[in-house]
Write a protein that holds these residues in place. Structure first.
Motif, PDB file in Angstrom:
ATOM      1  N   GLY A   1      -7.361   8.372 -13.011  1.00 47.40           N
ATOM      2  CA  GLY A   1      -6.896   7.299 -13.848  1.00 47.40           C
ATOM      3  C   GLY A   1      -8.525   6.669 -14.311  1.00 47.40           C
ATOM      4  N   LEU A   2      -9.139   6.382 -13.680  1.00 46.96           N
ATOM      5  CA  LEU A   2     -10.332   5.601 -13.642  1.00 46.96           C
ATOM      6  C   LEU A   2     -11.219   6.483 -14.795  1.00 46.96           C
ATOM      7  CD1 LEU A   2     -11.167   3.831 -10.417  1.00 46.96           C
ATOM      8  CD2 LEU A   2     -10.884   2.685 -12.330  1.00 46.96           C
ATOM      9  N   ALA A   3     -11.405   7.819 -14.436  1.00 42.48           N
ATOM     10  CA  ALA A   3     -12.101   8.827 -15.294  1.00 42.48           C
ATOM     11  C   ALA A   3     -11.616   8.626 -16.792  1.00 42.48           C
ATOM     12  CB  ALA A   3     -11.947  10.279 -14.993  1.00 42.48           C
ATOM     13  N   ALA A   4     -10.318   8.651 -16.767  1.00 37.16           N
ATOM     14  CA  ALA A   4      -9.674   8.571 -18.194  1.00 37.16           C
ATOM     15  C   ALA A   4      -9.940   6.888 -18.979  1.00 37.16           C
ATOM     16  CB  ALA A   4      -8.396   8.763 -18.182  1.00 37.16           C
ATOM     17  N   ARG A   5      -9.756   5.962 -17.986  1.00 43.19           N
ATOM     18  CA  ARG A   5      -9.738   4.597 -18.659  1.00 43.19           C
ATOM     19  C   ARG A   5     -11.216   4.103 -18.782  1.00 43.19           C
ATOM     20  NH1 ARG A   5      -6.582   2.700 -15.148  1.00 43.19           N
ATOM     21  NH2 ARG A   5      -7.929   1.379 -13.887  1.00 43.19           N
ATOM     22  N   GLU A   6     -11.861   4.097 -17.581  1.00 40.69           N
ATOM     23  CA  GLU A   6     -13.095   3.473 -17.468  1.00 40.69           C
ATOM     24  C   GLU A   6     -14.421   4.556 -18.157  1.00 40.69           C
ATOM     25  OE1 GLU A   6     -13.598   0.550 -16.727  1.00 40.69           O
ATOM     26  OE2 GLU A   6     -11.451   0.202 -16.044  1.00 40.69           O
ATOM     27  N   LEU A   7     -14.248   5.648 -17.791  1.00 41.21           N
ATOM     28  CA  LEU A   7     -15.484   6.578 -18.349  1.00 41.21           C
ATOM     29  C   LEU A   7     -15.079   7.351 -19.404  1.00 41.21           C
ATOM     30  CD1 LEU A   7     -16.368   7.944 -14.845  1.00 41.21           C
ATOM     31  CD2 LEU A   7     -17.273   5.959 -16.065  1.00 41.21           C
TER      32      LEU A   7
ATOM     33  N   PRO B   1     -20.939  10.990  -9.444  1.00 42.67           N
ATOM     34  CA  PRO B   1     -21.461   9.671  -8.367  1.00 42.67           C
ATOM     35  C   PRO B   1     -20.883   8.306  -9.218  1.00 42.67           C
ATOM     36  CG  PRO B   1     -23.197  11.353  -8.493  1.00 42.67           C
ATOM     37  CD  PRO B   1     -21.978  11.913  -9.466  1.00 42.67           C
ATOM     38  N   GLU B   2     -21.123   8.486 -10.451  1.00 42.41           N
ATOM     39  CA  GLU B   2     -20.534   7.146 -11.061  1.00 42.41           C
ATOM     40  C   GLU B   2     -19.014   7.031 -10.753  1.00 42.41           C
ATOM     41  OE1 GLU B   2     -20.402   5.347 -15.710  1.00 42.41           O
ATOM     42  OE2 GLU B   2     -20.882   7.450 -15.070  1.00 42.41           O
ATOM     43  N   LEU B   3     -18.153   8.165 -10.861  1.00 40.86           N
ATOM     44  CA  LEU B   3     -16.913   7.712 -10.721  1.00 40.86           C
ATOM     45  C   LEU B   3     -16.432   7.492  -9.258  1.00 40.86           C
ATOM     46  CD1 LEU B   3     -13.806   8.347 -11.722  1.00 40.86           C
ATOM     47  CD2 LEU B   3     -13.992  10.655 -11.220  1.00 40.86           C
ATOM     48  N   ALA B   4     -17.328   8.048  -8.334  1.00 40.96           N
ATOM     49  CA  ALA B   4     -17.015   7.650  -6.699  1.00 40.96           C
ATOM     50  C   ALA B   4     -17.268   6.254  -6.746  1.00 40.96           C
ATOM     51  CB  ALA B   4     -18.007   8.573  -6.054  1.00 40.96           C
ATOM     52  N   SER B   5     -18.345   5.604  -7.479  1.00 42.83           N
ATOM     53  CA  SER B   5     -18.792   4.127  -7.198  1.00 42.83           C
ATOM     54  C   SER B   5     -17.354   3.477  -7.897  1.00 42.83           C
ATOM     55  CB  SER B   5     -19.932   3.860  -8.028  1.00 42.83           C
ATOM     56  OG  SER B   5     -20.281   2.590  -8.023  1.00 42.83           O
ATOM     57  N   LEU B   6     -16.948   3.733  -8.831  1.00 40.39           N
ATOM     58  CA  LEU B   6     -15.627   2.953  -9.419  1.00 40.39           C
ATOM     59  C   LEU B   6     -14.759   2.973  -8.427  1.00 40.39           C
ATOM     60  CD1 LEU B   6     -15.706   3.971 -13.048  1.00 40.39           C
ATOM     61  CD2 LEU B   6     -16.009   1.780 -12.257  1.00 40.39           C
ATOM     62  N   VAL B   7     -14.401   4.384  -7.748  1.00 43.59           N
ATOM     63  CA  VAL B   7     -13.038   4.281  -7.042  1.00 43.59           C
ATOM     64  C   VAL B   7     -13.277   3.603  -5.593  1.00 43.59           C
ATOM     65  CG1 VAL B   7     -11.809   6.006  -5.599  1.00 43.59           C
ATOM     66  CG2 VAL B   7     -12.514   6.747  -7.928  1.00 43.59           C
ATOM     67  N   SER B   8     -14.724   3.486  -5.226  1.00 44.31           N
ATOM     68  CA  SER B   8     -14.870   2.694  -3.979  1.00 44.31           C
ATOM     69  C   SER B   8     -14.765   1.201  -4.295  1.00 44.31           C
ATOM     70  CB  SER B   8     -16.281   2.923  -3.663  1.00 44.31           C
ATOM     71  OG  SER B   8     -16.677   4.169  -3.052  1.00 44.31           O
ATOM     72  N   ARG B   9     -15.233   0.833  -5.335  1.00 42.71           N
ATOM     73  CA  ARG B   9     -14.833  -0.661  -5.761  1.00 42.71           C
ATOM     74  C   ARG B   9     -13.541  -0.910  -6.021  1.00 42.71           C
ATOM     75  NH1 ARG B   9     -19.200  -3.422  -8.115  1.00 42.71           N
ATOM     76  NH2 ARG B   9     -21.482  -2.262  -8.225  1.00 42.71           N
ATOM     77  N   TYR B  10     -12.746  -0.156  -6.764  1.00 40.31           N
ATOM     78  CA  TYR B  10     -11.298  -0.440  -6.703  1.00 40.31           C
ATOM     79  C   TYR B  10     -10.693  -0.204  -5.517  1.00 40.31           C
ATOM     80  CZ  TYR B  10     -11.071  -0.859 -11.870  1.00 40.31           C
ATOM     81  OH  TYR B  10     -11.187  -1.433 -13.085  1.00 40.31           O
TER      82      TYR B  10
END
Length: 321
Positions: A28-34, A186-195
């Motif tokens: 979801g974050l890959a599609a919405r944020e990145l 790594p960028e996506l992993a950082s986002l998932v960690s934050r969420y």
């Protein structure tokens, strides 16, 4: 990345769901944020048509078919918390079938990620032999006994190898999922960690209970009892062996076989545990705590705590706030 989660009867509910939630969040974050497409194609596969979790929830699994070619296989834990139940589970027909399937996938090029008791299933295949690995810290003595060719270090949370990666106890499933996400981005992993308000941990050491490990062997249990009464006085291998009516060599060998460390190293574990307790539950300053656990000064204890736990005194005291 194609990920197949191997679901077996009686699996640890959280281990499965936390992995699914992490990969779903990543897509979801890959599609919405990145602004990208989903990175993970996740399937849940089983050896049986009907799979239930430890708490009786039915898992919608798909059958293993010849066209299923995962890049990674994710092996969650079975929800067995005692050595006796675990050994029984490893002899089940579906678990043996799963072991065969893991070998087949590996031969076809798939990498395998196993967490907690899932590492036992991976070790049963022999794919961890002569490799570094970690496991559920509470079952490390059994792991060492059953798989002596594996180079086990249960103090670590994640251990990569050419087979894949092994992860530690219980919530190590989340660490494993985040590690796989980081492999993709790594960028996506950082986002998932934050969420998810989570991050990859490097060590299980702060969670290990030395007393629990000692119960795996009568001699080690007696050694632990002796050691706790001698923390302030200091360690002597000869004195310990004499008090336990054994030889120094036998005590050394038994500690290595059961705990994977020397008697002195285990003695220091007990010192660290006691120091943590005093940091949390007493008003003593560091110098006084150091004296209570047999060190001449606080600086030595400070160094030991950071080496063993990866955290300083200030961080450990902050746990109380």
């Amino acid at each position: 990345m194609r990920i197949s989660i191997l679901a077996l009867d009686g699996l640890f509910d959280t281990g499965l769901t936390v992995a699914l939630d992490a990969f779903s969040a990543a897509n979801g974050l890959a599609a919405r944020e990145l602004g990208g497409t989903p990175r993970f194609e996740v399937s849940i596969v089983g050896m049986r048509k009907r799979v239930r979790t430890r708490h009786g929830l039915i898992v919608p699994v798909q059958a293993v078919t010849p066209d299923l070619k995962p890049d990674w296989v994710f092996v969650p834990a079975l929800s067995t918390i005692t050595p006796e139940l675990l050994i029984e589970s490893l002899a089940r027909t579906d678990v043996i079938q799963a072991r065969t399937q893991l070998l087949k996938w590996h031969a076809e090029g798939a990498l395998i990620g196993a967490s907690c008791i899932g590492t036992f299933l991976l070790a049963e295949t022999g794919l961890l032999d002569e490799r570094d690995a970690t496991t559920n810290w509470s079952l490390a003595p059994l792991f060492r006994q059953r798989y002596p060719r594996v180079r086990l270090n249960e103090s670590r949370m994640l251990v990569p190898s050419d087979t894949g990666v092994t992860a530690g106890a219980a919530m190590g499933h989340l660490d494993l999922a985040l590690w796989l996400i980081r492999k993709a981005s790594p960028e996506l992993a950082s986002l998932v960690s934050r969420y998810l308000l989570a991050d990859i941990r490097t060590s299980q050491a702060p969670y290990i209970i030395p007393n629990h490990l000692a119960q795996a062997d009568p001699l080690i249990q007696r050694f632990e009892q002796w050691a706790r009464t001698h923390l302030k006085a200091g360690f002597s291998l000869q004195e310990a062996a004499g008090a336990l009516a054994t030889s120094a060599r036998s005590l050394q060998r038994r500690c290595q076989d059961v705990l994977g460390k020397s008697p002195l190293a285990y003695f220091q574990d007990l010192r660290v545990e006691r120091a943590q307790s005093l940091l949390h539950g007493s008003g003593l300053d560091l110098e006084a705590i150091a004296a209570e656990v047999g060190y001449a000064d606080g600086a030595t204890l400070r160094t030991l705590l950071r080496q063993r736990l990866g955290r300083g005194v200030r961080d450990l005291r902050a746990d109380l706030r």
